[in-house]
Motif scaffolding. Structure first.
Motif, PDB file in Angstrom:
ATOM      1  N   ALA A 247       0.713  -1.635   0.140  1.00 63.51           N
ATOM      2  CA  ALA A 247      -0.504  -0.131  -0.004  1.00 63.51           C
ATOM      3  C   ALA A 247       0.725   1.352   0.023  1.00 63.51           C
ATOM      4  O   ALA A 247       0.685   2.537  -0.893  1.00 63.51           O
ATOM      5  N   LEU A 248       1.939   0.919   0.673  1.00 63.52           N
ATOM      6  CA  LEU A 248       3.080   2.505   1.104  1.00 63.52           C
ATOM      7  C   LEU A 248       3.620   2.413  -0.681  1.00 63.52           C
ATOM      8  O   LEU A 248       3.446   3.823  -0.827  1.00 63.52           O
ATOM      9  N   ARG A 249       3.800   1.797  -1.604  1.00 65.74           N
ATOM     10  CA  ARG A 249       4.744   1.758  -2.652  1.00 65.74           C
ATOM     11  C   ARG A 249       3.718   2.719  -3.410  1.00 65.74           C
ATOM     12  O   ARG A 249       3.890   2.997  -4.292  1.00 65.74           O
ATOM     13  N   ILE A 250       2.084   1.816  -3.617  1.00 63.66           N
ATOM     14  CA  ILE A 250       1.350   1.864  -4.416  1.00 63.66           C
ATOM     15  C   ILE A 250       1.097   3.836  -4.224  1.00 63.66           C
ATOM     16  O   ILE A 250       0.735   4.760  -4.805  1.00 63.66           O
ATOM     17  N   ALA A 251       1.108   4.220  -3.214  1.00 63.52           N
ATOM     18  CA  ALA A 251       0.239   5.594  -2.677  1.00 63.52           C
ATOM     19  C   ALA A 251       1.329   6.663  -2.703  1.00 63.52           C
ATOM     20  O   ALA A 251       1.002   7.758  -3.496  1.00 63.52           O
ATOM     21  N   GLU A 252       2.543   5.869  -3.206  1.00 62.20           N
ATOM     22  CA  GLU A 252       4.238   6.848  -3.524  1.00 62.20           C
ATOM     23  C   GLU A 252       4.151   6.706  -4.962  1.00 62.20           C
ATOM     24  O   GLU A 252       4.977   7.344  -5.544  1.00 62.20           O
ATOM     25  N   GLY A 253       2.960   5.992  -5.247  1.00 58.84           N
ATOM     26  CA  GLY A 253       3.147   6.292  -7.222  1.00 58.84           C
ATOM     27  C   GLY A 253       3.658   5.142  -7.739  1.00 58.84           C
ATOM     28  O   GLY A 253       3.380   4.962  -9.163  1.00 58.84           O
ATOM     29  N   ALA A 254       4.150   4.088  -7.300  1.00 56.02           N
ATOM     30  CA  ALA A 254       5.276   3.115  -8.054  1.00 56.02           C
ATOM     31  C   ALA A 254       3.553   2.321  -8.548  1.00 56.02           C
ATOM     32  O   ALA A 254       3.024   1.937  -8.416  1.00 56.02           O
ATOM     33  N   GLY A 255       4.175   0.937  -9.845  1.00 51.77           N
ATOM     34  CA  GLY A 255       3.400   0.575 -10.561  1.00 51.77           C
ATOM     35  C   GLY A 255       3.301  -0.572  -9.490  1.00 51.77           C
ATOM     36  O   GLY A 255       4.362  -0.769  -8.247  1.00 51.77           O
ATOM     37  N   GLU A 256       2.279  -1.948  -9.737  1.00 51.45           N
ATOM     38  CA  GLU A 256       2.014  -2.725  -8.892  1.00 51.45           C
ATOM     39  C   GLU A 256       3.323  -3.615  -8.814  1.00 51.45           C
ATOM     40  O   GLU A 256       3.976  -4.431  -7.710  1.00 51.45           O
TER      41      GLU A 256
END
Ligand SMILES: Nc1ncnc2c1ncn2[C@@H]1O[C@H](COP(=O)(O)OP(=O)(O)OP(=O)(O)O)[C@@H](O)[C@H]1O
Ligand SMILES: [Mg+2]
Length: 297
Positions: A247-256
């Motif tokens: 969730a943190l990486r998705i929130a940071e804008g990373a791809g899945e």
């Protein structure tokens, strides 16, 4: 700082280590005893804070000493507990866990009583970059996913068994456990199960599969990102740490795919240390692990 709101379960486990599992109604002595914070959403919040995010937890507790233990521990982990509801006269959930010399576990769980049922009290305008919910408290999951939709930010559900489809409908991302996905679809094969779930759900879908890593749907194809091979000491809470990190990486804008790789690393490192979420790594260690372990097993 990237902000992630998580919602769902916060508990505490009283963990006793002993030579032999108790079988008779008499006094036993433990060789070691620890109080270990747990609960899917609370563990994920700790992971988010340790990995460099700003974590806020929405959860429900009683007004007892157990709630004090849970809240103090979360505060020490830099988790914002302003939205932890404490019901007057309510009793918080906790467990006694016995672990014998062979590593077998016996768990006595109390699910709590007199806790708030609805989630109407939660401020719908909490500012965040993504929202993560476990599905153990459907009213809260539904509320949080509706908030994510209204704010146009990612809404991620950690979908464990039993699954209530309504609580998944508004999510943008659903990360199932193997048991959750298989029970929902009636399929034992994870690829088939993901494709079957696609017929019911529009969100991005993946399933975590312990040391094997993660399977996810890319268009109609099933892709696999393997887990990292580590010396495993304790897998308790691995899934929760994985969901927080993802969730943190998705929130940071990373791809899945990048978010999965990062979450696999954080969860694998967690497994190398005893004590549930206490083994969750910080950001630097996770990034270094990713640099040093480019090839998966
Ligand atoms: N033994 C392990 N070795 C390496 N990585 C692991 C191991 N167990 C779990 N992981 C990592 O953690 C992720 C989540 O684990 P798992 O699929 O077991 O979650 P879960 O079924 O939700 O279980 P729980 O929530 O009880 O921890 C896996 O996809 C993997 O990346
Ligand atoms: Mg899990």
């Amino acid at each position: 700082m990237t902000r992630v709101l998580t919602g769902g379960v916060a508990v505490v486990d009283m963990v006793f280590r002993m030579q032999e599992m108790p079988t008779r109604a008499e006094k036993y002595r433990a060789q070691d005893a620890r109080i270990v914070g747990g609960g899917c959403a609370a563990n994920a919040a700790v992971a988010i804070a340790r990995l460099g995010g700003q974590a806020t937890l929405a959860a429900r507790l009683g007004d007892d000493a157990i709630a004090d233990i849970i809240i103090n521990d979360l505060r020490a982990e830099n988790v914002n507990v302003d939205f932890v509801h404490r019901a007057s006269g309510g009793k918080s959930s906790f467990s006694s866990i016995y672990i014998d010399a062979e590593g077998e576990r016996q768990i006595m769980n109390f699910r709590g009583s007199g806790l708030i049922q609805d989630a109407d009290w939660l401020d719908p305008d909490i500012n965040s970059d993504a929202i993560l919910a476990d599905n153990r408290w459907p009213e809260m999951t539904i509320k949080l996913m509706a908030m994510a939709r209204a704010q146009n930010i990612p809404g991620i559900v950690d979908a464990e068994e039993p699954i209530n489809l309504e609580s998944l409908e508004q999510a943008t991302h659903i990360a199932f456990s193997r048991q959750g996905l298989c029970a929902l679809t009636g399929e034992a094969d994870l690829s088939m199960a993901l494709k079957t779930a696609r017929n019911k759900l529009l969100a991005w879908l993946c399933v975590t599969d312990g040391p094997a890593g993660v399977y996810f749907l890319e268009q109609d194809r099933v892709e696999h990102i393997p887990g990292f091979a580590v010396d495993v000491v304790d897998t308790l809470g691995a899934g929760d740490i994985w969901h927080g990190a993802f969730a943190l990486r998705i929130a940071e804008g990373a791809g899945e795919p990048a978010a999965i790789e990062f979450a696999n690393a954080a969860a694998a490192i967690k497994c190398t240390q005893y004590g549930g979420r206490a083994g969750c790594p910080h950001r630097d260690r996770t990034n270094n692990f990713l640099k040093e372990n480019t090839t998966c097993n």
